[in-house]
Design a protein around this motif. Structure first.
Motif, PDB file in Angstrom:
ATOM      1  N   SER A   1     128.940   1.376  56.794  1.00 25.53           N
ATOM      2  CA  SER A   1     129.231   1.931  55.464  1.00 25.53           C
ATOM      3  C   SER A   1     129.088   3.448  55.425  1.00 25.53           C
ATOM      4  O   SER A   1     129.680   4.112  54.576  1.00 25.53           O
ATOM      5  CB  SER A   1     128.317   1.293  54.413  1.00 25.53           C
ATOM      6  OG  SER A   1     126.972   1.676  54.620  1.00 25.53           O
ATOM      7  N   ASP A   2     128.299   4.003  56.361  1.00 27.18           N
ATOM      8  CA  ASP A   2     128.113   5.455  56.343  1.00 27.18           C
ATOM      9  C   ASP A   2     127.979   6.071  57.736  1.00 27.18           C
ATOM     10  O   ASP A   2     127.357   7.111  57.912  1.00 27.18           O
ATOM     11  CB  ASP A   2     126.903   5.837  55.484  1.00 27.18           C
ATOM     12  CG  ASP A   2     125.650   5.048  55.827  1.00 27.18           C
ATOM     13  OD1 ASP A   2     125.641   4.394  56.898  1.00 27.18           O
ATOM     14  OD2 ASP A   2     124.693   5.064  55.033  1.00 27.18           O
ATOM     15  N   ARG A   3     128.577   5.404  58.736  1.00 30.64           N
ATOM     16  CA  ARG A   3     128.599   5.965  60.087  1.00 30.64           C
ATOM     17  C   ARG A   3     129.600   5.162  60.934  1.00 30.64           C
ATOM     18  O   ARG A   3     129.977   4.056  60.568  1.00 30.64           O
ATOM     19  CB  ARG A   3     127.209   5.926  60.725  1.00 30.64           C
ATOM     20  CG  ARG A   3     126.775   4.570  61.214  1.00 30.64           C
ATOM     21  CD  ARG A   3     125.286   4.401  61.178  1.00 30.64           C
ATOM     22  NE  ARG A   3     124.861   4.009  59.838  1.00 30.64           N
ATOM     23  CZ  ARG A   3     123.598   3.943  59.449  1.00 30.64           C
ATOM     24  NH1 ARG A   3     122.627   4.257  60.275  1.00 30.64           N
ATOM     25  NH2 ARG A   3     123.290   3.570  58.222  1.00 30.64           N
TER      26      ARG A   3
ATOM     27  N   GLN B   1     119.603  -4.291  54.719  1.00 29.67           N
ATOM     28  CA  GLN B   1     119.875  -3.052  53.998  1.00 29.67           C
ATOM     29  C   GLN B   1     118.768  -2.035  54.253  1.00 29.67           C
ATOM     30  O   GLN B   1     119.033  -0.845  54.471  1.00 29.67           O
ATOM     31  CB  GLN B   1     120.015  -3.321  52.505  1.00 29.67           C
ATOM     32  CG  GLN B   1     120.431  -2.104  51.699  1.00 29.67           C
ATOM     33  CD  GLN B   1     120.693  -2.425  50.241  1.00 29.67           C
ATOM     34  OE1 GLN B   1     120.185  -3.404  49.713  1.00 29.67           O
ATOM     35  NE2 GLN B   1     121.493  -1.609  49.590  1.00 29.67           N
ATOM     36  N   THR B   2     117.522  -2.511  54.251  1.00 30.41           N
ATOM     37  CA  THR B   2     116.387  -1.618  54.529  1.00 30.41           C
ATOM     38  C   THR B   2     116.466  -1.040  55.932  1.00 30.41           C
ATOM     39  O   THR B   2     116.270   0.161  56.141  1.00 30.41           O
ATOM     40  CB  THR B   2     115.061  -2.369  54.346  1.00 30.41           C
ATOM     41  OG1 THR B   2     114.949  -2.829  52.999  1.00 30.41           O
ATOM     42  CG2 THR B   2     113.871  -1.473  54.670  1.00 30.41           C
TER      43      THR B   2
ATOM     44  N   SER C   1     119.115  -0.635  57.816  1.00 22.54           N
ATOM     45  CA  SER C   1     120.243   0.297  57.943  1.00 22.54           C
ATOM     46  C   SER C   1     119.898   1.666  57.363  1.00 22.54           C
ATOM     47  O   SER C   1     120.396   2.693  57.832  1.00 22.54           O
ATOM     48  CB  SER C   1     121.487  -0.274  57.261  1.00 22.54           C
ATOM     49  OG  SER C   1     121.352  -0.317  55.856  1.00 22.54           O
ATOM     50  N   LYS C   2     119.025   1.701  56.352  1.00 23.36           N
ATOM     51  CA  LYS C   2     118.610   2.975  55.767  1.00 23.36           C
ATOM     52  C   LYS C   2     117.651   3.729  56.693  1.00 23.36           C
ATOM     53  O   LYS C   2     117.591   4.961  56.669  1.00 23.36           O
ATOM     54  CB  LYS C   2     117.963   2.740  54.405  1.00 23.36           C
ATOM     55  CG  LYS C   2     118.954   2.306  53.331  1.00 23.36           C
ATOM     56  CD  LYS C   2     118.254   2.056  51.999  1.00 23.36           C
ATOM     57  CE  LYS C   2     119.253   1.647  50.922  1.00 23.36           C
ATOM     58  NZ  LYS C   2     118.581   1.363  49.615  1.00 23.36           N
ATOM     59  N   ILE C   3     116.896   2.975  57.496  1.00 23.02           N
ATOM     60  CA  ILE C   3     115.983   3.596  58.451  1.00 23.02           C
ATOM     61  C   ILE C   3     116.765   4.208  59.616  1.00 23.02           C
ATOM     62  O   ILE C   3     116.400   5.262  60.148  1.00 23.02           O
ATOM     63  CB  ILE C   3     114.962   2.567  58.980  1.00 23.02           C
ATOM     64  CG1 ILE C   3     114.038   2.101  57.846  1.00 23.02           C
ATOM     65  CG2 ILE C   3     114.134   3.144  60.131  1.00 23.02           C
ATOM     66  CD1 ILE C   3     113.150   0.934  58.218  1.00 23.02           C
ATOM     67  N   THR C   4     117.853   3.565  60.009  1.00 24.08           N
ATOM     68  CA  THR C   4     118.653   4.012  61.149  1.00 24.08           C
ATOM     69  C   THR C   4     119.321   5.361  60.858  1.00 24.08           C
ATOM     70  O   THR C   4     119.979   5.507  59.834  1.00 24.08           O
ATOM     71  CB  THR C   4     119.759   2.976  61.464  1.00 24.08           C
ATOM     72  OG1 THR C   4     119.173   1.686  61.633  1.00 24.08           O
ATOM     73  CG2 THR C   4     120.506   3.355  62.728  1.00 24.08           C
TER      74      THR C   4
ATOM     75  N   TYR D   1     126.654  -3.095  56.897  1.00 21.69           N
ATOM     76  CA  TYR D   1     125.726  -2.113  56.353  1.00 21.69           C
ATOM     77  C   TYR D   1     125.763  -0.818  57.163  1.00 21.69           C
ATOM     78  O   TYR D   1     125.838   0.285  56.604  1.00 21.69           O
ATOM     79  CB  TYR D   1     124.298  -2.663  56.339  1.00 21.69           C
ATOM     80  CG  TYR D   1     123.990  -3.563  55.176  1.00 21.69           C
ATOM     81  CD1 TYR D   1     124.054  -3.089  53.865  1.00 21.69           C
ATOM     82  CD2 TYR D   1     123.621  -4.882  55.377  1.00 21.69           C
ATOM     83  CE1 TYR D   1     123.767  -3.913  52.792  1.00 21.69           C
ATOM     84  CE2 TYR D   1     123.334  -5.724  54.305  1.00 21.69           C
ATOM     85  CZ  TYR D   1     123.408  -5.235  53.016  1.00 21.69           C
ATOM     86  OH  TYR D   1     123.130  -6.052  51.944  1.00 21.69           O
TER      87      TYR D   1
ATOM     88  N   THR E   1     125.023  -7.061  59.370  1.00 22.15           N
ATOM     89  CA  THR E   1     124.378  -5.820  59.815  1.00 22.15           C
ATOM     90  C   THR E   1     125.422  -4.761  60.129  1.00 22.15           C
ATOM     91  O   THR E   1     125.248  -3.584  59.810  1.00 22.15           O
ATOM     92  CB  THR E   1     123.515  -6.070  61.059  1.00 22.15           C
ATOM     93  OG1 THR E   1     124.328  -6.636  62.096  1.00 22.15           O
ATOM     94  CG2 THR E   1     122.383  -7.025  60.760  1.00 22.15           C
TER      95      THR E   1
ATOM     96  N   LYS F   1     121.928   8.226  60.491  1.00 24.60           N
ATOM     97  CA  LYS F   1     123.352   8.086  60.159  1.00 24.60           C
ATOM     98  C   LYS F   1     124.213   8.884  61.135  1.00 24.60           C
ATOM     99  O   LYS F   1     124.797   9.929  60.789  1.00 24.60           O
ATOM    100  CB  LYS F   1     123.585   8.497  58.708  1.00 24.60           C
ATOM    101  CG  LYS F   1     122.929   7.559  57.716  1.00 24.60           C
ATOM    102  CD  LYS F   1     123.119   8.024  56.278  1.00 24.60           C
ATOM    103  CE  LYS F   1     122.562   7.004  55.294  1.00 24.60           C
ATOM    104  NZ  LYS F   1     121.151   6.685  55.517  1.00 24.60           N
TER     105      LYS F   1
END
Length: 239
Positions: A54-56, A27-28, A30-33, A51, A48, A35
């Motif tokens: 979920s937004d891309r 989750q961490t 995916s937030k760094i990647t 995650y 993975t 969008k």
């Protein structure tokens, strides 16, 4: 010690994925990647992929049909699941490269690159000691990610993540700077990218039963080490 083939590897990695997911690692990351449209090299068991998707938009590539099957099960209830391509990154055909270009990727990810023993043996020098092979295998895939897929003109970001053990005597900034210097020199700068950010993520290795192979570090002097995951985000240089 059990030598892992494709199927056994997928079963062991499924258990390790659960452990890493419970620690919030995926989750961490995916937030760094960024969008944006993302090519995922290695779908794992689909955690993975879920995650990221979920937004891309996500296009995932993996050469292990057992992991792809697990990924399909993980993603079956998603409204807009990733597209999964069964292919070997070492043997990208013109047709697969065309599919990648048509996807217009902005980001390429390569998290915890690895594979089963037969695959690693196939892609490394047979005369090498076994402890040297996983690192060389990972580095070869990193070179393909940045050099071949990164050469697609829409790609702006590359996000890699590796496991490691750092000296307890070194500062976080020393580790980060050493990582920046190594990756810029070896991978990114020759291909028109540069490291934008490095983050160290805590890893509770005691919760892992996966059979990792440790490569000797020439800088290791016997001091206590701390297991971490290292996130490396790179951006294409402006010309």
């Amino acid at each position: 010690m059990q030598r892992m083939g494709k199927k056994i590897y997928s079963e062991h990695w499924e258990k390790e994925t659960e452990s890493l997911n419970n620690q919030g690692i995926y989750q961490t990351l995916s937030k760094i990647t960024p969008k944006k449209n993302t090519i995922e090299i290695g779908c794992g068991t689909g955690v993975t992929s879920r995650y990221l998707a979920s937004d891309r938009k996500v296009l995932s590539i993996d050469n292990n049909e057992h992991l792809i099957e697990k990924t399909s099960q993980t993603l079956k209830d998603m409204e807009s699941p990733p597209t999964i391509i069964h292919a070997d990154i070492f043997e990208l055909t013109s047709e697969i490269l065309s599919s990648i270009r048509d996807f217009s990727p902005i980001v390429v990810t390569g998290w915890f690159i690895g594979s089963h023993a037969d695959d690693i043996d196939k892609r490394t020098d047979p005369s090498l000691a076994i402890y040297k092979k996983p690192k060389l295998y990972r580095e070869s895939i990193e070179d393909i990610i940045v050099g071949k897929i990164g050469a697609i003109d829409t790609v702006e970001w590359v996000h890699l993540a590796n496991r490691g053990e750092i000296s307890a005597l070194a500062s976080e900034q020393q580790i980060i700077q050493a990582t920046v210097d190594e990756y810029n020199a070896r991978v990114f700068s020759p291909n028109g990218f540069e490291v934008e950010e490095v983050k160290l993520l805590k890893w509770d290795r005691n919760r892992s039963n996966f059979m990792y192979v440790n490569s000797p570090n020439q800088n290791y002097k016997g001091e206590h080490t701390i297991p971490v995951f290292i996130s490396i985000l790179a951006k294409r240089k402006k010309t």
